[in-house]
Design a protein around this motif. Structure first.
Motif, PDB file in Angstrom:
ATOM      1  N   SER A  73       0.834  -1.213   0.000  1.00 28.67           N
ATOM      2  CA  SER A  73       0.000   0.000   0.000  1.00 28.67           C
ATOM      3  C   SER A  73       0.864   1.256   0.000  1.00 28.67           C
ATOM      4  CB  SER A  73      -0.941   0.009   1.209  1.00 28.67           C
ATOM      5  OG  SER A  73      -1.778  -1.119   1.199  1.00 28.67           O
ATOM      6  N   PRO A  74       1.703   1.427  -1.030  1.00 30.88           N
ATOM      7  CA  PRO A  74       2.593   2.593  -1.056  1.00 30.88           C
ATOM      8  C   PRO A  74       1.806   3.898  -1.064  1.00 30.88           C
ATOM      9  CG  PRO A  74       2.541   1.519  -3.199  1.00 30.88           C
ATOM     10  CD  PRO A  74       1.789   0.637  -2.258  1.00 30.88           C
ATOM     11  N   ASP A  79       4.874   8.809  -6.460  1.00 30.06           N
ATOM     12  CA  ASP A  79       5.332   9.990  -7.206  1.00 30.06           C
ATOM     13  C   ASP A  79       6.851   9.997  -7.356  1.00 30.06           C
ATOM     14  OD1 ASP A  79       2.729  10.871  -7.500  1.00 30.06           O
ATOM     15  OD2 ASP A  79       2.872  12.398  -5.917  1.00 30.06           O
ATOM     16  N   ILE A  80       7.577   9.676  -6.297  1.00 29.21           N
ATOM     17  CA  ILE A  80       9.045   9.617  -6.362  1.00 29.21           C
ATOM     18  C   ILE A  80       9.475   8.604  -7.421  1.00 29.21           C
ATOM     19  CG2 ILE A  80      11.133   8.858  -5.137  1.00 29.21           C
ATOM     20  CD1 ILE A  80       9.797  10.012  -2.561  1.00 29.21           C
ATOM     21  N   LEU A  81       8.902   7.420  -7.365  1.00 31.45           N
ATOM     22  CA  LEU A  81       9.283   6.374  -8.318  1.00 31.45           C
ATOM     23  C   LEU A  81       8.911   6.750  -9.747  1.00 31.45           C
ATOM     24  CD1 LEU A  81       8.279   3.266  -6.192  1.00 31.45           C
ATOM     25  CD2 LEU A  81      10.607   4.027  -6.737  1.00 31.45           C
ATOM     26  N   LEU A  96       0.836   4.703 -14.493  1.00 35.49           N
ATOM     27  CA  LEU A  96       0.909   3.502 -13.671  1.00 35.49           C
ATOM     28  C   LEU A  96       0.405   2.316 -14.474  1.00 35.49           C
ATOM     29  CD1 LEU A  96      -0.452   4.880 -10.290  1.00 35.49           C
ATOM     30  CD2 LEU A  96       1.872   4.118 -10.771  1.00 35.49           C
ATOM     31  N   PRO A  97       0.771   1.096 -14.089  1.00 37.01           N
ATOM     32  CA  PRO A  97       0.227  -0.075 -14.770  1.00 37.01           C
ATOM     33  C   PRO A  97      -1.297  -0.032 -14.751  1.00 37.01           C
ATOM     34  CG  PRO A  97       1.985  -0.705 -13.271  1.00 37.01           C
ATOM     35  CD  PRO A  97       1.697   0.751 -13.019  1.00 37.01           C
TER      36      PRO A  97
END
Length: 99
Positions: A8-9, A15-17, A28-29
C-alpha cells in the motif's frame, strides 16, 4: 542484493518512483499498484532480476534512475501484493542458485 516490499505505497512514494522511472511512460500499470518491490544491486543482477520477475508473475518492472542515469542499480516491481511477493521470492530463489 537488497530487497524490500512496500505494501500500500503512499502517493508520495509512487510519485518519487514515477519521476525516476527509466522509461518515458508516466502512467501507472493499468491494473493499479497495491505493492512495490524494490531490488537494488549491480547492473548485471538487475537485468537478470527483471527477466525473472516478468517471467514469474503479472508485474510491471521499471528501472529507477539514480544519481548517475546510465547505471541501472534499482528496480521497482509494480503490481498486486501477491504478484510482487511472488516475483521477489522468485528473484531471490533463482539468484541464490546462480553460477
Amino acid at each position: 542484493m537488497d530487497f524490500y516490499i512496500i505494501k500500500s505505497p503512499s502517493k508520495g512514494t509512487i510519485d518519487i518512483l514515477m519521476r525516476r522511472k527509466g522509461s518515458n511512460s508516466k502512467e501507472l500499470p493499468p491494473y493499479g499498484v497495491d505493492a512495490v518491490g524494490l531490488v537494488q544491486g549491480r547492473m548485471i543482477e538487475m537485468v537478470v532480476a527483471s527477466d525473472i520477475a516478468e517471467k514469474a508473475t503479472g508485474v510491471t518492472v521499471e528501472d529507477i534512475k539514480g544519481s548517475c542515469p546510465q547505471n541501472m542499480i534499482l528496480l521497482a516491481i509494480f503490481g498486486d501484493t501477491a504478484a510482487v511477493e511472488d516475483a521477489m521470492k522468485e528473484i531471490q530463489t533463482k539468484m541464490d542458485k546462480k553460477g
